[in-house]
Design a protein around this motif. Structure first.
Motif, mmCIF file in Angstrom:
data_model
loop_
_atom_site.group_PDB
_atom_site.id
_atom_site.type_symbol
_atom_site.label_atom_id
_atom_site.label_comp_id
_atom_site.label_asym_id
_atom_site.label_seq_id
_atom_site.Cartn_x
_atom_site.Cartn_y
_atom_site.Cartn_z
ATOM 1 N N ALA A 252 -4.790 -3.105 -3.465
ATOM 2 C CA ALA A 252 -5.178 -2.813 -2.052
ATOM 3 C C ALA A 252 -4.149 -2.125 -1.455
ATOM 4 O O ALA A 252 -4.462 -1.496 -0.005
ATOM 5 C CB ALA A 252 -5.438 -4.330 -1.547
ATOM 6 N N LYS A 253 -2.775 -1.980 -1.623
ATOM 7 C CA LYS A 253 -1.728 -1.342 -1.031
ATOM 8 C C LYS A 253 -1.963 0.118 -1.019
ATOM 9 O O LYS A 253 -1.219 0.853 -0.426
ATOM 10 C CB LYS A 253 -0.351 -2.039 -1.477
ATOM 11 C CG LYS A 253 -0.212 -3.377 -1.206
ATOM 12 C CD LYS A 253 1.046 -3.935 -1.722
ATOM 13 C CE LYS A 253 1.356 -5.279 -1.397
ATOM 14 N NZ LYS A 253 2.625 -5.695 -1.980
ATOM 15 N N GLY A 254 -2.765 0.632 -2.134
ATOM 16 C CA GLY A 254 -2.802 2.001 -2.662
ATOM 17 C C GLY A 254 -1.885 2.508 -3.727
ATOM 18 O O GLY A 254 -1.013 1.639 -4.078
ATOM 19 N N GLY A 255 -2.043 3.779 -3.706
ATOM 20 C CA GLY A 255 -1.103 4.454 -4.776
ATOM 21 C C GLY A 255 -1.855 4.461 -6.111
ATOM 22 O O GLY A 255 -3.178 4.190 -6.240
ATOM 23 N N GLU A 256 -0.796 4.872 -7.029
ATOM 24 C CA GLU A 256 -1.567 5.078 -8.516
ATOM 25 C C GLU A 256 -1.567 3.811 -8.998
ATOM 26 O O GLU A 256 -1.263 2.762 -8.782
ATOM 27 C CB GLU A 256 -0.590 5.922 -9.353
ATOM 28 C CG GLU A 256 -0.193 7.153 -8.892
ATOM 29 C CD GLU A 256 -1.638 8.037 -8.792
ATOM 30 O OE1 GLU A 256 -2.474 7.747 -9.944
ATOM 31 O OE2 GLU A 256 -1.821 9.110 -7.984
#
Length: 705
Positions: A252-256
């Protein structure tokens, strides 16, 4: 470890598939290598006496048939019994068989039942003995009578093993579908629900493989399979639940995707590793006892914990790397866990009342454990549908009290007037219903004393202790079931200080390394002991005293199985530490982020309460499924562990822990200066950049870091 699983996920998955297949194909061989024993203490008087009696007298293995339901004077029955006796005598491998009509004790006083005893020579080859026993059983059951039941000797062990195997099979069949359904609801997806099961299956296959290997170096108790499978399945789901939940937060924090997997292993993996270490330390306490059953179960369950940990830290991240895109992210929700936060606030607002009330409730539930007794058990431990259980009940209904009680054996190793006087004295003890004396080839004698009550009931145990207290300068050995129980209890008491030292010392070290606090470590052990005492008290009240035992298909047995209490203590203490680590990980994050002691506990429970509750619910389902078979030792262990998890996840972790943390305040995180320096150098701590990614730093947090 995170980099390995992200870079080589296929290789990691293939390795675990190989372990799974090897465990299923080879490890399942342990099912044929278990025994129903576990009540002996090697080197004890009863153990030495039993071996000496075997060498001197070479007693037969005996199976017994009870024939009931019609008059023993029936000409047809007499003819069938005579024919069966003749045929069994002709079976290769049968040592002795006696016509019951020639032995008055073999015919019931009411004339409605009789017994036929068939003996097989001592030390007979295993395959030949199995064949002769099976042929004898088949011929006995060919007698046409309303009730023909065969039990005794190796048949009881076979039924105990079969009951244990059925419990494992049924538990997996009943629990896994329910677990999948609940995991699907928790994770809101099918893929995420099946990931913990992959870890669980590897844990189960690994437990079979470990038990199979141990069976070549030590005896494997018939309870070992249930306990290791129960624990392996439950912990695998716990660890996977924690890791998948953490992965959803990181996504949920984003990124790969790969970065989310790395962060999951980095944060959640530390919690899983410390949790596994604490559980293993608790189980290691079982290995110090001089008993093959406890030692093998302790080693096997500790090994299974590490297998579950390894699967959670390697297989699960590899699966997330390949299939994590199908697992939904879990966006931050400020209201998530608010119910647990409110409960924690109530407990911290009134800490004295909460602590006193919860302690009083747990102490009240623990009170019956003060009168706890132990026994090696008899056929009543088996399900009511088992042949040995029905055999026991029919004999009890038709034959005098004491008929089924195994005698106390006294091997007298000297001769002379003083030995003759001693023999007569013990034969006329008030607890002895009947007795016999057999000359010994070595010049002494073997005295058999049939006690009132059961083979290892309180009367028989007291008889053993009186005989041993009357030893003086006489040379004799007391053996038999009652003597084995006395020696087993003495073995437990002699090993208890060392087990306590290992468990408490190991837990204090690990918890201090994890938290940096001496008081939290001590508080954790004390509160866990309360929930453990409460669970043992309820198990004693149910299965020893008989209150509500019928709900589980059992009855009041007057004592708990010898193996049950130490297993409940070892495993339940480990499971309690499991949940404590889950909660402390979140409390520690909040504390390092700058919150005061009370707020850190509230925040920690708010963040971890849902996971701990879900994990407890799932493991309760697993343990509950093992209690469907009706085998009393498993019922006792299953109920004890279920209650320990229930009490710990609710009363202790949700109420008593917040209350005690509030009472301790800032001193909860105190440690003496030398220990603080030791923790700063060797304890668990996170780098500043890693901590910044985990939680935002607040005022005052930098100094604590």
């Amino acid at each position: 470890m995170a980099n390995l699983t992200v870079r080589r996920p296929i290789a990691v998955i293939l390795c675990w598939i190989a372990i799974l297949l090897i465990g299923i194909t080879i490890g399942s061989g342990v099912l044929n290598r278990m025994n129903g024993g576990g009540s002996s203490a090697p080197g004890s008087e009863s153990n030495r006496g039993g071996k000496a009696i075997d060498e001197l007298y070479r007693p037969d293995d005996v199976i017994t048939a009870v024939i009931a339901g019609e008059s023993v004077d029936s000409p047809t029955l007499r003819s069938q019994v005579a024919s069966a006796v003749t045929d069994i005598k002709a079976i290769n491998g049968v040592g002795s068989v006696v016509d019951p009509y020639q032995v008055p004790q073999a015919v019931a006083p009411d004339g409605r039942a009789l017994t036929i005893h068939v003996g097989f020579p001592y030390g007979m080859d295993g395959d030949a003995a199995d064949k002769a026993i099976q042929q004898s059983v088949d011929r006995l059951k060919a007698i046409d009578a309303p009730q023909v039941l065969v039990s005794g000797g190796p048949l009881v062990n076979q039924e105990m093993n079969a009951a244990g195997n059925n419990d494992v099979t049924n538990a997996e069949l009943y629990s896994l579908p329910v677990v999948v359904l609940l995991l699907g609801l928790v994770f809101a997806g099918v893929t995420a629900a099946f990931l913990p099961l992959a870890v669980a299956f590897c844990g189960i296959s690994g437990s079979l493989l470990v038990l199979y290997g141990l069976s070549f170096v030590t005896d494997i108790n018939s309870n070992a399979l249930q306990v290791t499978t129960m624990l392996g399945l439950g912990l695998a789901i716990d660890y996977a639940l924690l890791m998948v939940s953490r992965f959803r937060e990181e996504r949920a924090k984003g990124g790969e995707l790969d970065d989310a997997v790395r962060r999951t292993v980095l944060r959640g993996g530390r919690t899983v590793a410390f949790s596994a270490l604490t559980v293993a330390v608790c189980l290691a306490g079982l290995t110090v006892f001089n008993n093959p059953a406890l030692r093998s179960i302790g080693l096997a369950t500790a090994a299974v914990v590490f297998i579950d940990m390894a699967a959670a830290l390697t297989l699960l991240p590899a699966l997330l790397t390949r299939f994590g895109h199908r697992v939904s992210a879990k966006p931050a929700n400020p209201r998530a866990g608010s119910a647990f936060g409110r409960i924690a606030r109530v407990a911290t607002a009134r800490p004295v009342i909460t602590a006193l009330a919860t302690t009083a409730v747990l102490a009240f539930l623990a009170a019956p454990a003060l009168g706890m007794k132990s026994s090696s058990g008899d056929a009543r431990s088996l399900p009511k549908s088992s042949e040995s259980r029905q055999f026991f009940e029919i004999v009890a209904a038709h034959f005098p009290v004491g008929t089924q009680a195994d005698p106390v054996l006294v091997l007298v190793q000297g001769h002379g007037p003083e030995y003759d006087t001693f023999t007569e004295r013990i034969r006329h003890d008030s607890a002895v219903l009947s007795s016999s004396v057999s000359p010994s080839p070595s010049g002494g004698s073997l005295v058999k004393l049939t006690p009132a009550g059961t083979s290892d009931g309180s009367t028989a145990l007291a008889l053993v202790e009186r005989i041993r207290a009357d030893r003086g300068d006489l040379d004799f050995l007391v053996s038999g079931p009652a003597a084995r129980v006395v020696d087993y209890q003495a073995m437990l008491m002699s090993g208890l200080p060392w087990a306590t030292l290992i468990v408490v010392g190991g837990l204090l070290a690990l918890l201090f390394a994890f938290t940096g606090s001496l008081l939290i470590s001590v508080k954790t052990i004390l509160t866990t002991a309360l929930s453990l005492g409460a669970s043992l008290g309820v198990v004693t009240w149910v299965f020893q005293d008989g209150h509500g035992a019928g709900m589980f298909g059992s009855e009041g047995l007057g004592a708990l199985n010898l193996v049950a209490p130490p297993l409940i203590v070892g495993v339940a203490f480990g499971l309690a530490m499991d949940y404590e680590i889950f909660i402390l990980a979140r409390v520690r994050e909040a504390w390092l982020a700058g919150e005061d002691s009370r707020e850190a506990v509230v925040t920690g429970l708010q963040r971890s309460g849902r996971i701990v509750s879900c994990a407890a619910l799932l493991i309760l389902i697993v343990f509950g499924a093992f209690m469907l078979g009706g085998y009393s030792p498993v019922l006792q262990i299953g109920l004890g562990l279920s209650l320990a998890v229930l009490f710990d996840a609710t009363i202790v972790r949700m109420l008593l822990v917040p209350a005690t943390m509030a009472l301790l305040g800032r001193t909860a995180w105190w440690a003496p200066a030398p220990l603080r320096r030791l923790h700063d150098r060797f304890g668990l701590k996170e780098a500043d950049d890693e901590l910044a990614e985990v939680v935002p730093l607040r005022a005052g947090a930098i100094e604590r870091v």
